[in-house]
Write a protein that holds these residues in place. Structure first.
Motif, mmCIF file in Angstrom:
data_model
loop_
_atom_site.group_PDB
_atom_site.id
_atom_site.type_symbol
_atom_site.label_atom_id
_atom_site.label_comp_id
_atom_site.label_asym_id
_atom_site.label_seq_id
_atom_site.Cartn_x
_atom_site.Cartn_y
_atom_site.Cartn_z
ATOM 1 N N GLU A 25 0.777 -1.260 -0.077
ATOM 2 C CA GLU A 25 -0.165 0.046 0.024
ATOM 3 C C GLU A 25 0.789 1.335 0.011
ATOM 4 N N GLU B 122 1.065 5.024 0.998
ATOM 5 C CA GLU B 122 0.654 6.007 2.088
ATOM 6 C C GLU B 122 1.298 7.425 2.094
ATOM 7 N N HIS C 280 2.382 10.324 4.611
ATOM 8 C CA HIS C 280 2.312 10.766 6.190
ATOM 9 C C HIS C 280 3.007 12.216 6.095
#
Length: 600
Positions: free
Chosen positions: A491, A493, A495
């Motif tokens: 995945e 992501e 941040h």
């Protein structure tokens, strides 16, 4: 026991019967005996008298006493049945030459000799075998049946054992040594899809399926034969010995492909792993051979269009099927149209119009032979396709009565994934080129140990050692940056956190430290990978590895999560990703997931 042996046994008993001559009960007299009453052991004198009265007669055809005159009918018949039987001395068995035995007056009438003028006065061979011979023959037949049944049981058990051993050998076969053909690969992927939807570990038997995997049931048989020979699938239970072909010595020669279920080859791994392995291996192979997959889609759709045209003529217009010699013409016409860019829905509309025009022509043209209208429909299809080039054509839905091969859906998904990958790759290359166009000062970096770099740390070494001695966890500090993180699950992501937090999140998968990867292209994006991560399937990160290869880093493989961040043109400290860099990483991630065989 044969006839001769039974006759010999009968002759051996003759001397004993002469010894007991005085105790014989002969009727009508001892001088002219026609019938002998034979009593069972321990019969009372009263019952003997009843039996003798029952069998007595002066001449054939008339009994001396009616049953009711002897006593109660039921009691008399029960006594006779339990106490004796009668031997007809002049009617002998053709097998053993002994007298024919009877057990009631009804048996006497059944001989059709119970009349004065037809009852033989001397020994005559008449009728069928006697009771003893019939019993002996029945016993022989029963013994033969038992012998045959035992032989059949032993043979069947031997075949069951041979089939079980053969199936076990199939399960021990090695991993496939080569990729299957495109047609076979699509069938295999379709099998996996069907097994996943039905939550089962096998498919088939083929003869019980209400659909075909490939173009037809005959093609399915050839596909399964090829996949079995290439060790991708193997037959499984439940099965019977009738599903196997045996040699004369009882060894298994093979199986009847349509009669037995099939599963994935055990060499591919556990059931779940096997499905994932096939999806990954064959998915990449099919995408890399997308032109062949597209050809197979066209072949299947052309066959469906022919089936629709013929079904329309038969079902709707009650016309004859398309003549056999015109079927190849119809198929090639539809196939050529698909290759030229027509869609299946457009061809269905053309076929509908062509069939209607052919039927109308047939109705106003007398003297046509059977099949002329259907042949004309094929001709009309070709003419309409030629006329409708570069013109707008409506699309019709394919009716449900036209069979849809299961591999068509798998092939269309492969093409859709290929087109999406090409679009994502094009978008990635555009964004990568735009990012590379920015100027960057040349800087030499050798394996930056980011956790230990004094110019990248927001706290001094002395406070770090104090926290380490006290067992306190150092909280991330410093300005927050936006970075990308690719987890071990693949995945992507984004941040926003301090640089120390980014390093901790990546390094926690290993020894707590990270290595910096200076990507060649674009050079404004770097990556962190964890040090000393245990290599395993749980920590592998094929998506991140593929993203790094797209960014021209061919080291690895790497394990654990991997982060991407930006650097400035004048310093190598991590900084936040801008919008173009984030979009580039999104596009790279989309391509990498597709290439790693994961669903988007």
């Amino acid at each position: 026991m044969g006839k001769r042996q039974r006759r010999r046994n009968r002759q051996q008993k003759q001397p004993r019967t002469t010894v007991k001559q005085q105790r014989r009960h002969l009727i009508p007299s001892t001088e002219h005996p026609l019938l002998e009453v034979v009593f069972k052991p321990d019969v009372s004198d009263k019952d003997k008298a009843t039996c003798l009265d029952y069998w007595s007669f002066a001449e054939p055809g008339t009994w001396a006493y009616k049953v009711a005159e002897i006593g109660p009918t039921t009691a008399v018949l029960r006594t006779v049945k339990a106490s004796c039987h009668a031997d007809l001395l002049t009617i002998v068995c053709p097998d053993c030459a002994g007298p024919k035995s009877i057990y009631s007056r009804s048996d006497m009438a059944a001989t059709r000799k119970w009349a004065p003028d037809v009852f033989p006065n001397e020994q005559t061979v008449l009728g069928g075998s006697c009771h003893d011979c019939q019993a002996a023959a029945a016993e022989e037949e029963a013994q033969e049946s038992r012998r045959v049944a035992e032989e059949h049981r032993q043979q069947n058990q031997a075949r069951v054992d041979a089939a079980s051993s053969w199936l076990q050998e199939q399960e021990r076969r090695a991993f496939p040594s080569s990729y299957p053909s495109v047609v076979n690969a699509l069938a295999l992927v379709s099998m996996v899809d069907i097994m996943q939807r039905k939550n089962t570990e096998a498919i088939g038997p083929l003869q019980t399926l209400g659909y075909s995997l490939a173009a037809s049931a005959e093609v399915d048989v050839e596909v399964f034969r090829s996949l079995h020979q290439e060790r991708w699938i193997c037959p499984t239970l439940p099965a019977t010995t009738g599903d196997f072909a045996f040699d004369d010595d009882g060894t298994v020669r093979g199986v009847y492909i349509k009669q037995i279920p099939w599963c994935l080859a055990p060499a591919l791994g556990s059931k779940t792993a096997a499905r994932r392995e096939i999806t990954s291996l064959l998915g990449r192979m099919l995408i890399s051979r997308s032109d062949e997959v597209r050809d197979q889609v066209h072949n299947l759709q052309a066959g469906m269009a022919v089936a629709y045209l013929e079904g329309l003529l038969i079902r709707t217009y009650r016309e004859e099927p398309i003549p056999e010699h015109r079927l190849p013409d119809a198929y090639e016409t539809f196939l050529g149209a698909l290759r030229e860019g027509f869609t299946l829905g457009q061809l269905i509309a053309i076929a509908w119009s062509a069939a209607a025009a052919a039927v109308a022509w047939g109705q106003r043209t007398p003297g046509l032979k059977p099949g002329n209208v259907s042949a004309a429909a094929v001709t009309n299809v070709g003419r309409r396709i030629g006329f409708l080039h570069d013109r707008r054509i409506e699309e019709y839905d394919l009716p449900n009565w036209v069979a849809r091969p299961a591999t068509l859906g798998a092939a269309l998904r492969v093409l859709e994934q290929h087109d999406a990958e090409i679009e994502a790759l094009s978008r990635f290359l555009t964004l990568k080129q735009r990012t590379e166009a920015r100027p960057l000062e040349t800087t030499e970096l050798d394996g930056d140990m980011a956790d230990l770099q004094s110019n990248e740390t927001d706290h001094d070494m002395e406070s770090f050692l104090d926290d380490l001695r006290a067992g306190r966890k150092q909280e991330p500090s410093g300005p927050a940056i936006t970075y990308a993180l690719v987890t071990s699950e693949g995945e992507l992501e984004f941040h926003t956190a301090p640089v120390d937090g980014m390093r901790d999140k990546v390094g926690s998968a290993g020894a707590g430290a990270v290595d910096r990867i200076w990507l060649p292209s674009p050079s404004t994006v770097h990556a962190y990978v964890a040090e000393l991560v245990t290599a395993s399937s749980a920590t592998s990160n094929p998506v991140a590895d593929e993203m790094l290869r797209l960014l021209d880093c061919h080291d690895g493989p790497f394990y654990g999560p991997i982060s991407f961040f930006a650097i400035s043109t004048h310093a190598t400290q991590p900084r936040g990703l801008d919008e173009d860099q984030r979009e580039m990483l999104r596009a790279a991630h989309e391509v990498a997931r597709a290439r790693a065989g994961l669903q988007g």
